[in-house]
Motif scaffolding. Structure first.
Motif, short mmCIF file in Angstrom:
data_model
loop_
_atom_site.label_atom_id
_atom_site.label_comp_id
_atom_site.label_asym_id
_atom_site.label_seq_id
_atom_site.Cartn_x
_atom_site.Cartn_y
_atom_site.Cartn_z
N PRO A 1 0.86 -1.19 0.00
CA PRO A 1 0.00 0.00 0.00
C PRO A 1 0.89 1.23 0.00
CG PRO A 1 -0.34 -1.34 1.99
CD PRO A 1 0.79 -1.93 1.23
N ASP A 2 0.72 2.11 -0.98
CA ASP A 2 1.57 3.30 -1.02
C ASP A 2 0.76 4.58 -1.15
OD1 ASP A 2 0.83 3.07 -3.69
OD2 ASP A 2 2.82 3.48 -4.47
N GLY A 3 -0.49 4.51 -0.77
CA GLY A 3 -1.34 5.69 -0.72
C GLY A 3 -1.79 5.93 0.71
N ARG A 4 -2.57 6.96 0.88
CA ARG A 4 -3.04 7.28 2.23
C ARG A 4 -4.02 6.21 2.72
NH1 ARG A 4 -8.13 9.06 1.87
NH2 ARG A 4 -8.81 9.91 -0.12
N LEU A 5 -4.09 6.05 4.02
CA LEU A 5 -5.03 5.12 4.64
C LEU A 5 -6.43 5.68 4.51
CD1 LEU A 5 -5.50 2.58 6.41
CD2 LEU A 5 -5.16 4.06 8.40
N VAL A 6 -7.34 4.92 3.90
CA VAL A 6 -8.70 5.36 3.65
C VAL A 6 -9.65 4.81 4.71
CG1 VAL A 6 -10.64 5.24 2.02
CG2 VAL A 6 -8.32 5.58 1.17
N ASP A 7 -9.48 3.53 5.05
CA ASP A 7 -10.36 2.87 6.01
C ASP A 7 -9.54 1.93 6.87
OD1 ASP A 7 -12.68 2.00 7.32
OD2 ASP A 7 -13.07 0.45 5.82
N TYR A 8 -9.42 2.24 8.16
CA TYR A 8 -8.63 1.43 9.09
C TYR A 8 -9.43 0.24 9.59
CZ TYR A 8 -6.33 -0.09 13.35
OH TYR A 8 -5.73 -0.85 14.31
N VAL A 9 -8.82 -0.93 9.56
CA VAL A 9 -9.38 -2.13 10.17
C VAL A 9 -8.33 -2.67 11.12
CG1 VAL A 9 -10.22 -4.48 9.74
CG2 VAL A 9 -10.78 -2.65 8.13
N HIS A 10 -8.74 -2.93 12.36
CA HIS A 10 -7.81 -3.43 13.37
C HIS A 10 -7.06 -4.65 12.85
CE1 HIS A 10 -6.11 -4.00 17.29
NE2 HIS A 10 -6.57 -5.23 17.34
N MET A 11 -5.79 -4.75 13.11
CA MET A 11 -4.87 -5.80 12.67
C MET A 11 -4.36 -5.54 11.25
SD MET A 11 -4.38 -7.69 15.31
CE MET A 11 -3.55 -9.12 14.69
N GLY A 12 -4.82 -4.50 10.59
CA GLY A 12 -4.21 -4.04 9.36
C GLY A 12 -4.54 -4.73 8.06
N HIS A 13 -4.76 -6.05 8.07
CA HIS A 13 -4.93 -6.78 6.81
C HIS A 13 -6.17 -6.35 6.03
CE1 HIS A 13 -1.60 -9.24 7.94
NE2 HIS A 13 -2.19 -9.59 9.05
N GLY A 14 -7.19 -5.87 6.70
CA GLY A 14 -8.40 -5.46 6.02
C GLY A 14 -8.46 -3.97 5.75
N SER A 15 -7.45 -3.24 6.19
CA SER A 15 -7.43 -1.80 5.96
C SER A 15 -7.38 -1.50 4.47
CB SER A 15 -6.24 -1.15 6.66
OG SER A 15 -6.38 -1.26 8.06
N ILE A 16 -7.95 -0.37 4.07
CA ILE A 16 -7.99 0.04 2.67
C ILE A 16 -7.14 1.29 2.50
CG2 ILE A 16 -9.48 0.79 0.77
CD1 ILE A 16 -10.00 -2.09 1.72
N TYR A 17 -6.34 1.29 1.45
CA TYR A 17 -5.48 2.42 1.14
C TYR A 17 -5.89 3.00 -0.21
CZ TYR A 17 -2.64 0.86 5.00
OH TYR A 17 -2.22 0.51 6.25
N ALA A 18 -5.51 4.24 -0.47
CA ALA A 18 -5.90 4.91 -1.71
C ALA A 18 -5.19 4.35 -2.93
CB ALA A 18 -5.62 6.42 -1.59
N HIS A 19 -4.02 3.75 -2.74
CA HIS A 19 -3.24 3.25 -3.87
C HIS A 19 -2.39 2.06 -3.45
CE1 HIS A 19 -0.29 3.22 -7.17
NE2 HIS A 19 -1.33 3.65 -7.87
N TYR A 20 -2.15 1.18 -4.41
CA TYR A 20 -1.35 -0.03 -4.15
C TYR A 20 -0.37 -0.27 -5.28
CZ TYR A 20 -4.97 -1.31 -0.80
OH TYR A 20 -5.82 -1.33 0.26
N ARG A 21 0.73 -0.90 -4.93
CA ARG A 21 1.65 -1.49 -5.90
C ARG A 21 1.63 -2.99 -5.59
NH1 ARG A 21 4.31 2.31 -8.65
NH2 ARG A 21 4.45 4.34 -7.68
N VAL A 22 1.49 -3.79 -6.63
CA VAL A 22 1.41 -5.23 -6.49
C VAL A 22 2.51 -5.85 -7.34
CG1 VAL A 22 -0.02 -7.28 -6.82
CG2 VAL A 22 -1.09 -5.11 -6.15
N TYR A 23 3.29 -6.71 -6.72
CA TYR A 23 4.35 -7.41 -7.44
C TYR A 23 4.07 -8.90 -7.37
CZ TYR A 23 6.56 -2.90 -6.88
OH TYR A 23 6.81 -1.56 -6.91
#
Length: 114
Positions: free
Chosen positions: A24-46
């Motif tokens: 995740p390389d964008g701002r945090l949009v929606d926080y979910v405890h423990m992080g795995h479900g949190s949503i960010y504005a932008h992603y890089r996927v390799y």
């Protein structure tokens, strides 16, 4: 940073790894405890195959969600859990949605690495 982490020289290739690296390389949009479900504005996927980058993607939150869901559905159709058998469809104390949620998180790298 790499020089501090790997003081002995260049890091060795991780040829043992195949899967996806989600950054995740964008701002945090929606926080979910423990992080795995949190949503960010932008992603890089390799996508990695035996330590080599085979695909590099850059996408916003909504395209990432759609991509992740497509990858999970494909994985769900073909997945073989450890020990053999088929993708678990039911369990004594878990609903089908609970099973999907668990597998989505536990096998995320495998799901999205395909």
């Amino acid at each position: 940073m790499l020089a501090r982490l790997f003081r002995e020289g260049a890091p060795a290739a991780a040829s043992w790894y195949s899967g996806a690296l989600i950054v995740p390389d964008g701002r945090l949009v929606d926080y979910v405890h423990m992080g795995h479900g949190s949503i960010y504005a932008h992603y890089r996927v390799y996508r990695i195959a035996q330590g080599r980058v085979v695909e590099a993607l850059s996408m916003g939150a909504e395209p990432f969600r759609a991509w992740r869901e497509r990858k999970f559905q494909a994985f769900r159709q073909t997945a073989v859990p450890p020990g053999g058998g088929a993708y678990p469809r039911k369990a004594e104390d878990m609903s089908a949605d609970d099973i999907d949620g668990f597998v989505r998180g536990f096998h995320a790298g495998q799901c999205m690495g395909r």
